[in-house]
Structures are given as C-alpha cells and as structure tokens.
Design a protein around this motif. Structure first.
Motif, PDB file in Angstrom:
ATOM      1  N   ALA A  39       0.914  -1.386   0.052  1.00 19.07           N
ATOM      2  CA  ALA A  39      -0.160   0.044  -0.088  1.00 19.07           C
ATOM      3  C   ALA A  39       1.054   1.095  -0.069  1.00 19.07           C
ATOM      4  O   ALA A  39       1.802   1.689   0.907  1.00 19.07           O
ATOM      5  CB  ALA A  39      -0.969   0.060   1.345  1.00 19.07           C
ATOM      6  N   ALA A  40       0.918   2.084  -1.091  1.00 20.93           N
ATOM      7  CA  ALA A  40       1.945   3.027  -1.299  1.00 20.93           C
ATOM      8  C   ALA A  40       1.282   4.460  -1.523  1.00 20.93           C
ATOM      9  O   ALA A  40      -0.083   4.366  -1.868  1.00 20.93           O
ATOM     10  CB  ALA A  40       2.876   2.787  -2.696  1.00 20.93           C
ATOM     11  N   GLY A  41       1.797   5.356  -1.395  1.00 21.74           N
ATOM     12  CA  GLY A  41       1.443   6.931  -1.819  1.00 21.74           C
ATOM     13  C   GLY A  41       0.897   7.015  -3.106  1.00 21.74           C
ATOM     14  O   GLY A  41       0.228   7.699  -3.443  1.00 21.74           O
ATOM     15  N   ASP A  42       1.611   6.137  -4.050  1.00 19.61           N
ATOM     16  CA  ASP A  42       1.227   6.191  -5.416  1.00 19.61           C
ATOM     17  C   ASP A  42       0.517   5.153  -5.840  1.00 19.61           C
ATOM     18  O   ASP A  42       0.441   4.530  -6.953  1.00 19.61           O
ATOM     19  CB  ASP A  42       2.495   6.238  -6.204  1.00 19.61           C
ATOM     20  N   GLY A  43      -0.164   4.583  -4.894  1.00 19.63           N
ATOM     21  CA  GLY A  43      -1.218   3.281  -5.258  1.00 19.63           C
ATOM     22  C   GLY A  43      -0.879   1.878  -4.918  1.00 19.63           C
ATOM     23  O   GLY A  43       0.059   1.911  -4.107  1.00 19.63           O
ATOM     24  N   TYR A  44      -1.619   1.188  -5.054  1.00 17.12           N
ATOM     25  CA  TYR A  44      -1.567  -0.510  -4.644  1.00 17.12           C
ATOM     26  C   TYR A  44      -0.536  -1.219  -5.705  1.00 17.12           C
ATOM     27  O   TYR A  44      -0.746  -0.765  -6.816  1.00 17.12           O
ATOM     28  CB  TYR A  44      -2.949  -0.804  -4.299  1.00 17.12           C
ATOM     29  N   ALA A  45      -0.038  -2.206  -5.404  1.00 15.00           N
ATOM     30  CA  ALA A  45       0.525  -3.086  -6.282  1.00 15.00           C
ATOM     31  C   ALA A  45       0.719  -4.529  -5.424  1.00 15.00           C
ATOM     32  O   ALA A  45       0.769  -4.675  -4.273  1.00 15.00           O
ATOM     33  CB  ALA A  45       2.034  -2.567  -6.839  1.00 15.00           C
ATOM     34  N   GLU A  46       1.020  -5.508  -6.246  1.00 12.08           N
ATOM     35  CA  GLU A  46       1.359  -6.949  -5.587  1.00 12.08           C
ATOM     36  C   GLU A  46       2.368  -7.522  -6.725  1.00 12.08           C
ATOM     37  O   GLU A  46       2.212  -7.367  -7.837  1.00 12.08           O
ATOM     38  CB  GLU A  46      -0.096  -7.666  -5.375  1.00 12.08           C
ATOM     39  N   SER A  47       2.890  -8.522  -5.954  1.00  9.88           N
ATOM     40  CA  SER A  47       4.017  -9.475  -6.675  1.00  9.88           C
ATOM     41  C   SER A  47       3.834 -10.893  -6.446  1.00  9.88           C
ATOM     42  O   SER A  47       3.339 -11.244  -5.444  1.00  9.88           O
ATOM     43  CB  SER A  47       5.453  -9.016  -6.370  1.00  9.88           C
ATOM     44  N   ASP A  48       4.084 -11.749  -7.300  1.00  5.93           N
ATOM     45  CA  ASP A  48       3.995 -13.003  -7.496  1.00  5.93           C
ATOM     46  C   ASP A  48       5.232 -13.797  -7.349  1.00  5.93           C
ATOM     47  O   ASP A  48       5.303 -14.976  -7.273  1.00  5.93           O
ATOM     48  CB  ASP A  48       2.914 -13.807  -8.618  1.00  5.93           C
ATOM     49  N   ASP A  49       6.280 -12.892  -7.388  1.00  4.19           N
ATOM     50  CA  ASP A  49       7.672 -13.505  -7.583  1.00  4.19           C
ATOM     51  C   ASP A  49       8.733 -12.983  -6.520  1.00  4.19           C
ATOM     52  O   ASP A  49       9.713 -12.813  -6.925  1.00  4.19           O
ATOM     53  CB  ASP A  49       8.278 -13.214  -9.174  1.00  4.19           C
ATOM     54  N   GLY A  50       8.176 -12.573  -5.605  1.00  3.14           N
ATOM     55  CA  GLY A  50       9.082 -12.193  -4.481  1.00  3.14           C
ATOM     56  C   GLY A  50       9.581 -10.813  -4.512  1.00  3.14           C
ATOM     57  O   GLY A  50      10.672 -10.546  -4.368  1.00  3.14           O
ATOM     58  N   GLY A  51       8.865  -9.862  -5.271  1.00  2.00           N
ATOM     59  CA  GLY A  51       8.980  -8.598  -5.402  1.00  2.00           C
ATOM     60  C   GLY A  51      10.065  -8.465  -6.383  1.00  2.00           C
ATOM     61  O   GLY A  51      10.357  -7.317  -6.830  1.00  2.00           O
ATOM     62  N   GLU A  52      10.287  -9.348  -7.527  1.00  2.00           N
ATOM     63  CA  GLU A  52      10.899  -9.063  -8.739  1.00  2.00           C
ATOM     64  C   GLU A  52      10.334  -8.321  -9.632  1.00  2.00           C
ATOM     65  O   GLU A  52      10.968  -7.567 -10.604  1.00  2.00           O
ATOM     66  CB  GLU A  52      11.342 -10.423  -9.229  1.00  2.00           C
ATOM     67  N   SER A  53       9.069  -8.462  -9.831  1.00  2.00           N
ATOM     68  CA  SER A  53       8.079  -7.992 -10.714  1.00  2.00           C
ATOM     69  C   SER A  53       6.899  -7.544 -10.035  1.00  2.00           C
ATOM     70  O   SER A  53       6.383  -8.465  -9.085  1.00  2.00           O
ATOM     71  CB  SER A  53       8.039  -8.478 -12.246  1.00  2.00           C
ATOM     72  N   TRP A  54       6.183  -6.606 -10.682  1.00  2.00           N
ATOM     73  CA  TRP A  54       4.858  -6.068  -9.733  1.00  2.00           C
ATOM     74  C   TRP A  54       3.770  -5.782 -10.840  1.00  2.00           C
ATOM     75  O   TRP A  54       4.100  -5.409 -11.911  1.00  2.00           O
ATOM     76  CB  TRP A  54       5.091  -4.729  -9.212  1.00  2.00           C
ATOM     77  N   ARG A  55       2.480  -6.163 -10.403  1.00  2.00           N
ATOM     78  CA  ARG A  55       1.404  -5.636 -11.099  1.00  2.00           C
ATOM     79  C   ARG A  55       0.550  -4.624 -10.497  1.00  2.00           C
ATOM     80  O   ARG A  55       0.559  -4.491  -9.096  1.00  2.00           O
ATOM     81  CB  ARG A  55       0.443  -6.702 -11.411  1.00  2.00           C
ATOM     82  N   ARG A  56      -0.589  -3.864 -10.865  1.00  2.00           N
ATOM     83  CA  ARG A  56      -1.019  -2.512 -10.288  1.00  2.00           C
ATOM     84  C   ARG A  56      -2.577  -2.873 -10.636  1.00  2.00           C
ATOM     85  O   ARG A  56      -3.007  -1.882 -11.327  1.00  2.00           O
ATOM     86  CB  ARG A  56      -0.427  -1.328 -10.861  1.00  2.00           C
ATOM     87  N   PRO A  57      -3.106  -3.543  -9.860  1.00  2.00           N
ATOM     88  CA  PRO A  57      -4.740  -3.596 -10.195  1.00  2.00           C
ATOM     89  C   PRO A  57      -5.383  -2.243  -9.234  1.00  2.00           C
ATOM     90  O   PRO A  57      -5.263  -2.272  -8.180  1.00  2.00           O
ATOM     91  CB  PRO A  57      -5.026  -4.900  -9.266  1.00  2.00           C
ATOM     92  N   GLN A  58      -5.706  -1.455 -10.123  1.00  2.00           N
ATOM     93  CA  GLN A  58      -6.277  -0.352  -9.535  1.00  2.00           C
ATOM     94  C   GLN A  58      -7.852  -0.196  -9.823  1.00  2.00           C
ATOM     95  O   GLN A  58      -8.412   0.904  -9.304  1.00  2.00           O
ATOM     96  CB  GLN A  58      -5.345   0.931 -10.179  1.00  2.00           C
ATOM     97  N   ASP A  59      -8.395  -0.778 -10.487  1.00  2.00           N
ATOM     98  CA  ASP A  59      -9.901  -0.579 -11.080  1.00  2.00           C
ATOM     99  C   ASP A  59     -10.776  -0.634  -9.863  1.00  2.00           C
ATOM    100  O   ASP A  59     -10.797  -1.362  -8.956  1.00  2.00           O
ATOM    101  CB  ASP A  59     -10.199  -1.795 -11.868  1.00  2.00           C
ATOM    102  N   GLY A  60     -11.486   0.559  -9.797  1.00  2.00           N
ATOM    103  CA  GLY A  60     -12.434   0.936  -8.547  1.00  2.00           C
ATOM    104  C   GLY A  60     -11.743   1.315  -7.362  1.00  2.00           C
ATOM    105  O   GLY A  60     -12.334   1.762  -6.466  1.00  2.00           O
ATOM    106  N   LEU A  61     -10.361   1.640  -7.371  1.00  2.00           N
ATOM    107  CA  LEU A  61      -9.898   2.168  -6.306  1.00  2.00           C
ATOM    108  C   LEU A  61      -9.610   3.856  -6.581  1.00  2.00           C
ATOM    109  O   LEU A  61      -8.862   4.456  -7.076  1.00  2.00           O
ATOM    110  CB  LEU A  61      -8.473   1.911  -6.127  1.00  2.00           C
ATOM    111  N   GLU A  62     -10.763   4.500  -6.054  1.00  2.00           N
ATOM    112  CA  GLU A  62     -10.895   6.045  -6.283  1.00  2.00           C
ATOM    113  C   GLU A  62     -10.049   6.825  -5.737  1.00  2.00           C
ATOM    114  O   GLU A  62      -9.754   7.980  -5.921  1.00  2.00           O
ATOM    115  CB  GLU A  62     -12.260   6.394  -5.985  1.00  2.00           C
TER     116      GLU A  62
END
Length: 339
Positions: A201-224
């Motif tokens: 949870a970041a000041g520039d949005g939410y993100a999550e990783s499935d490879d131990g933080g090596e790469s990230w995706r940013r699902p933002q849909d609905g996060l107003e």
C-alpha cells in the motif's frame, strides 16, 4: 488471552481480555511522553513487544501478566539516529528483529534486541540521491520492513519516499526499484500460504507481486483514492486484500482535514469501497491501520476507535474500549493483535 498493542501518536495502549469476543477489556497506557512510529510483537513471545519512537529510540515493552503492570526498557543501540521508523520480527525466529531508521539504515538483532548489526547500506543504491520525505525533504527513512515467510534471508523494504528494495541474502546486498514497483511504499505484506506473494500500500497506489518482489502488477480498477496506507490480507485467501486510502497525505493523516476510506478486493474483482459497514470512514476519519489473526478476523484502528470484522470487512463491530477525545485527535501508528 487476547492482547492488542495499539500505537497512537503519543502513547502505547496495551489492551487485554480473557473473554472470547473481547467484551471486558483491561487497558493500560505507557510511553506517554514518546512520539511513536511503530510497534511489533510475535505470537510466539506474547509477553513482549517492541516500539519504535522518533526521538527516544527503541523500547522493549513487557506486557502485563496476572494483573501486573507494564514494564519498559529503553534499549542501547548503535543506530544512526534515535528515529526508529519501522520494525519487523522474523516469522522464522521470534528473537530475530529488524529495525529501520531515519535516515535510511537497516539493522538486525538475533538476540531479541540486545545487540545489533548494521546491514549493508541501502543508501549505496543508485537511486538514493532521489529519495526524500516531503515533510523533511533533506532526509528519508525506512517506512516498512518485511521478512519472507518461506525464506528468512529474503527481506522486503519500503523507503519513504523513493523505492521498494529487496535482498535475497539477508541484507548483504540490495536490489532496488524492480519493474512495476511503487516508489512511496507505506505498508508491505506477505502471505503465509502463497510463496512469492508480496503486497504494498503506497502513496502512489497499490501493487502486488507473485515472484518475491522481482516484478509487480498494479490492479487499480475501482480504487478511487490512491494514496494508500493501511493493508490487510485474508489469511485464508491470498487474493482478498483490504487497504485504507485517501486522496493525499493531508486527508490521510491530518485530523483537521481527514477524509479516508477503506477498500476491499478479491480475485478477479475490482476494488469495492466498504461504506456503511460499521467502520467509520469519510470526513473526519484518518486512514486506518490493520492487523489480522490466524482465525481470520481483521482488526482496524483509526482515530474513532478499534474495530473487528470476522468476515473480512462485510461487517465491523466496535471493541468496547474507553476511547477518549484525546485519542480521536490522533493518527494511529501501528496495531498488533495476538490471540
């Protein structure tokens, strides 16, 4: 017995109950003269917690048992400053403790806080010249530390503000700003049953990783509201996440201008705002911090009180604790629930 460590801006509350649903609480207050930044504790050692303060260093707190009072120890440390901004206890060993400071340094103790080792300096990373904390732009700090539950040498670090940083060798070397990672990371989390899953949870949005933080995706849909702070993950479902968020720092942290909300996301679904569920949100409410239990309950702390949900946010109940006007004027710093 259930024990809650509640870090407010100017004190630590230790709340305990023997009742199954926490209807009869004993609340003790300590560290009233300290500016708190964080608190951690381990279910393997429920008799103690550690609190980080901005000007008084690191404190070891001994929780009361059998009606005793709280006792505290101000620990001698080799830290670069007395501003202890983040703490983490390893899920592999309750005596292994990590501390992050302002300016950004990371330390490890393997004996429950009695002695410390400075890990390799994260400020040697190339992007460190770009790190800064807007209220004190001459500096920056380690806002969050997390230890991977599958690998004790894998560390995740949030720098406020500037970078997500990780180590795969116990802090001997560091990697920074992997693809898709956020810059202003406030709260990091991992999942005990999903290897490689990391959340922020970041000041520039939410993100999550499935490879131990090596790469990230940013699902933002609905996060107003995308200035995210608090974060909780359902222990039984790695795809169910709750965040607290606001439109910016002022509406997140300042009671005078507060307007914060809570959102929930499940697998494949957009974020849903959790309004009118029993948890105060909106005008006058600062961003919440969360903690979960192994039994699947999630607790939320904001300036209006402490709340619990047994269905991961569908309905919330206020804990029957005395909540004074002085508490309503504060922005929570941390919450640990031991059941």
């Amino acid at each position: 017995m259930s024990t809650l460590f509640v870090a407010l801006g100017d004190r630590l509350l230790v709340c305990q109950t023997d009742a199954q649903r926490g209807s009869d609480w004993r609340v003790l207050s300590t560290l009233e003269s300290h500016e708190l930044e964080c608190v951690v504790a381990s279910s393997e050692r429920p008799d103690r917690a550690f609190a980080g303060t901005f000007e008084n260093g690191l404190v070891r707190v001994h929780a009361p048992t059998d009606g005793d009072d709280i006792s505290i120890e101000h620990l001698e440390t080799p830290f670069v400053s007395d501003a202890v901004m983040s703490l983490a206890i390893s899920p592999h060993d309750p005596d292994v403790l990590y501390a992050g400071t302002e300016p950004s340094r990371i330390y490890r103790s393997t004996d429950g806080g009695n002695s410390w080792t400075h890990l390799s300096d994260v400020t040697d990373l190339p992007s460190s010249d770009e790190w800064y904390f807007p209220p004190r732009p001459h500096t920056h700090h380690v806002r969050w530390l997390e230890v991977d539950p599958f690998d004790p040498d894998r560390l995740y670090v949030g720098i406020e503000a500037g970078a997500f940083v990780l180590s795969t060798d116990g802090g001997e070397t560091w990697e920074e700003r992997p693809a898709g990672s956020r810059r202003d990371n406030h709260t990091l989390a991992v999942h005990p049953d999903r290897e490689g899953r990391v959340y922020t949870a970041a000041g520039d949005g939410y993100a999550e990783s499935d490879d131990g933080g090596e790469s990230w995706r940013r699902p933002q849909d609905g996060l107003e509201h995308t200035y995210c702070w608090g974060l909780a993950v359902d222990p039984s479902d790695p795809n169910a996440v709750i965040v607290s968020s606001a439109s910016g720092a002022s509406s997140a942290h300042s009671v005078d201008t507060a307007e914060s909300y809570v959102y929930r996301k499940t697998d494949g679904e957009a974020w849903t705002r959790l309004d009118d569920r029993g948890l105060p949100t909106g005008s006058g409410v600062v961003r919440a911090v969360f903690d979960t239990t192994n039994e699947g309950s999630v607790y939320a702390l904001n300036n209006r009180g402490l709340f619990r949900s047994d269905d991961f946010g569908d309905r919330w109940e206020r804990l029957q604790l005395e909540w004074t006007d002085g508490y309503e004027s504060q922005t929570p710093r941390g919450l640990v629930v031991l059941e």
